[in-house]
Design a protein around this motif. Sequence first.
Motif, PDB file in Angstrom:
ATOM      1  N   GLY A  39       0.813  -1.210   0.000  1.00  0.00           N
ATOM      2  CA  GLY A  39       0.000   0.000   0.000  1.00  0.00           C
ATOM      3  C   GLY A  39       0.845   1.257   0.000  1.00  0.00           C
ATOM      4  N   ALA A  40       2.026   1.192   0.641  1.00  0.00           N
ATOM      5  CA  ALA A  40       2.956   2.322   0.607  1.00  0.00           C
ATOM      6  C   ALA A  40       3.563   2.477  -0.783  1.00  0.00           C
ATOM      7  N   LEU A  41       3.928   1.361  -1.402  1.00  0.00           N
ATOM      8  CA  LEU A  41       4.495   1.415  -2.756  1.00  0.00           C
ATOM      9  C   LEU A  41       3.473   1.991  -3.737  1.00  0.00           C
ATOM     10  N   ASN A  42       2.238   1.478  -3.679  1.00  0.00           N
ATOM     11  CA  ASN A  42       1.194   2.002  -4.558  1.00  0.00           C
ATOM     12  C   ASN A  42       0.865   3.451  -4.221  1.00  0.00           C
ATOM     13  N   GLY A  43       0.894   3.774  -2.927  1.00  0.00           N
ATOM     14  CA  GLY A  43       0.599   5.136  -2.501  1.00  0.00           C
ATOM     15  C   GLY A  43       1.559   6.149  -3.086  1.00  0.00           C
ATOM     16  N   ALA A  44       2.821   5.766  -3.210  1.00  0.00           N
ATOM     17  CA  ALA A  44       3.805   6.675  -3.803  1.00  0.00           C
ATOM     18  C   ALA A  44       3.429   7.012  -5.238  1.00  0.00           C
ATOM     19  N   MET A  45       2.947   6.021  -5.981  1.00  0.00           N
ATOM     20  CA  MET A  45       2.541   6.260  -7.365  1.00  0.00           C
ATOM     21  C   MET A  45       1.305   7.151  -7.433  1.00  0.00           C
ATOM     22  N   VAL A  46       0.396   6.980  -6.470  1.00  0.00           N
ATOM     23  CA  VAL A  46      -0.791   7.832  -6.427  1.00  0.00           C
ATOM     24  C   VAL A  46      -0.399   9.283  -6.159  1.00  0.00           C
ATOM     25  N   VAL A  47       0.472   9.469  -5.194  1.00  0.00           N
ATOM     26  CA  VAL A  47       0.867  10.831  -4.818  1.00  0.00           C
ATOM     27  C   VAL A  47       1.594  11.530  -5.971  1.00  0.00           C
ATOM     28  N   GLN A  48       2.418  10.799  -6.704  1.00  0.00           N
ATOM     29  CA  GLN A  48       3.111  11.440  -7.830  1.00  0.00           C
ATOM     30  C   GLN A  48       2.233  11.468  -9.084  1.00  0.00           C
ATOM     31  N   ASP A  49       0.998  10.926  -8.968  1.00  0.00           N
ATOM     32  CA  ASP A  49      -0.023  11.036 -10.016  1.00  0.00           C
ATOM     33  C   ASP A  49       0.420  10.404 -11.325  1.00  0.00           C
ATOM     34  N   ASP A  50       0.888   9.158 -11.237  1.00  0.00           N
ATOM     35  CA  ASP A  50       1.379   8.472 -12.427  1.00  0.00           C
ATOM     36  C   ASP A  50       0.616   7.163 -12.605  1.00  0.00           C
ATOM     37  N   LEU A  51      -0.675   7.293 -12.891  1.00  0.00           N
ATOM     38  CA  LEU A  51      -1.545   6.125 -13.025  1.00  0.00           C
ATOM     39  C   LEU A  51      -1.126   5.219 -14.175  1.00  0.00           C
ATOM     40  N   GLU A  52      -0.815   5.806 -15.308  1.00  0.00           N
ATOM     41  CA  GLU A  52      -0.466   5.002 -16.484  1.00  0.00           C
ATOM     42  C   GLU A  52       0.741   4.112 -16.195  1.00  0.00           C
ATOM     43  N   LYS A  53       1.754   4.676 -15.569  1.00  0.00           N
ATOM     44  CA  LYS A  53       2.958   3.898 -15.258  1.00  0.00           C
ATOM     45  C   LYS A  53       2.644   2.812 -14.224  1.00  0.00           C
ATOM     46  N   ALA A  54       1.875   3.163 -13.184  1.00  0.00           N
ATOM     47  CA  ALA A  54       1.537   2.195 -12.145  1.00  0.00           C
ATOM     48  C   ALA A  54       0.729   1.044 -12.724  1.00  0.00           C
ATOM     49  N   TYR A  55      -0.205   1.368 -13.603  1.00  0.00           N
ATOM     50  CA  TYR A  55      -1.040   0.319 -14.214  1.00  0.00           C
ATOM     51  C   TYR A  55      -0.191  -0.600 -15.085  1.00  0.00           C
ATOM     52  N   ASP A  56       0.716  -0.011 -15.844  1.00  0.00           N
ATOM     53  CA  ASP A  56       1.588  -0.810 -16.717  1.00  0.00           C
ATOM     54  C   ASP A  56       2.470  -1.752 -15.895  1.00  0.00           C
ATOM     55  N   ILE A  57       2.986  -1.257 -14.776  1.00  0.00           N
ATOM     56  CA  ILE A  57       3.819  -2.107 -13.910  1.00  0.00           C
ATOM     57  C   ILE A  57       3.038  -3.321 -13.451  1.00  0.00           C
ATOM     58  N   ARG A  58       1.823  -3.090 -12.972  1.00  0.00           N
ATOM     59  CA  ARG A  58       1.018  -4.195 -12.462  1.00  0.00           C
ATOM     60  C   ARG A  58       0.534  -5.107 -13.576  1.00  0.00           C
ATOM     61  N   TYR A  59       0.210  -4.529 -14.719  1.00  0.00           N
ATOM     62  CA  TYR A  59      -0.314  -5.324 -15.833  1.00  0.00           C
ATOM     63  C   TYR A  59       0.753  -6.292 -16.350  1.00  0.00           C
ATOM     64  N   ASN A  60       2.000  -5.889 -16.275  1.00  0.00           N
ATOM     65  CA  ASN A  60       3.104  -6.711 -16.802  1.00  0.00           C
ATOM     66  C   ASN A  60       3.988  -7.273 -15.690  1.00  0.00           C
ATOM     67  N   ILE A  61       3.445  -7.368 -14.481  1.00  0.00           N
ATOM     68  CA  ILE A  61       4.238  -7.845 -13.352  1.00  0.00           C
ATOM     69  C   ILE A  61       4.629  -9.302 -13.549  1.00  0.00           C
TER      70      ILE A  61
END
Length: 405
Positions: A39-61
Amino acid sequence: MYGLVLEGGGARGAYQIGAWKALAELGIEIRGVAGTSVGALNGAMVVQDDLEKAYDIRYNISYSRIMKLEDDTLEKLRELNGFPENFHALLRAVREIFKEKGIDISPLRQLLQRCVSEEKIRNSGRDFGIITVSLTDFKPLELYIEDIPAGRLVDYLIASANLPFFKLEKIDGKLFIDGGFFDNLPVKLLTEKGYRDIIVVRLYGMGRTRRVNKRGLNIITVNPSEDLGGTLDFSTERARKNLNLGYYDTLRVFRGYLGRDYYIDAGGLSEDYCFNIFLNLSQSAVVKMARVLGFSENIPYRRLLFEKVVPRLSDLLDLGDRASYRDILLGILERAASRGGARRFKIYGFEEFMKTVLDNHRPAAFPKKIPRLLKAGDMLLLRTVKNQLIHEVSDILLGELKKIP
């Protein structure tokens, strides 16, 4: 504006990114984030407002993007995907696999170093808090971004997610472990910043959940509609499913979609309409349903329907005593949709959903009849046969619905 709380849960974290995607599409503005572990790792992506990058990371994990593993070790780890969520048993099993050396998560560190922008986070104007535990001091740390030394954010994000079977790295001479040992759901980090409207995205991972005084708080909780898999299940297939679950479960919460497994926009579906569907069942259909469920037919068929058949259907569908006729009808349609292979991750209107079910419905042929004793017995006994009973009754009901012009 809302605060967002992201629970720890290891590989299940893809669910939270799916939830964030839905929140973004709904136009819900997030002013502060608190998270533990993943939740902290995902939270960092939320705070920096980078949804596209976060989604791509999870989609190709994949496992290789999180940890270094030999092929034989990876196979053993995959076998733990269905392992019971008992932390001590899981810890023993992983230690046995790695012979006390621990899992090398240097790929995770490299991934965070590439994708997390500490500068963006510090300049975002958003509150950000995480939890970790100092193993050296035996002390929990509730940290906001302003408490973390400059240039050390990635270190502390990893510290928040440091499961004991990972290879632990020191920060300024101290060892840290997963914040879930202190608080896996850090609502308090946001309430202490004055937040009253809070969205909580659950993963139900291993860890401690501390009680929060909810007086004066508006807490909206997004719960998984099904099990999200194992803490260490970093397979691409599981991540992509959890992304979809998080997205659609969040839309369900905020848009009021109905259904347990499907997502049905049934705003115009009245209780009277559903009641009339049952009311207008033919006598022969009611008698057939009663027979399937093991009831005597020696009472007027409508009494048989409303006093015996409908309550038993509610029990079989695990809906409870307070279920409405709409709940029961949708429960039957959902079971039939699943049996007919209807696409799950889609928003259906009610008429579209019912048409999809009826178009794909084919009556089932059951290999053997269920003994009457089991049909009329205690509900604990019925667990062994309830799926067949539901299917037999739904075949009768759907046959009647096909007759409606």
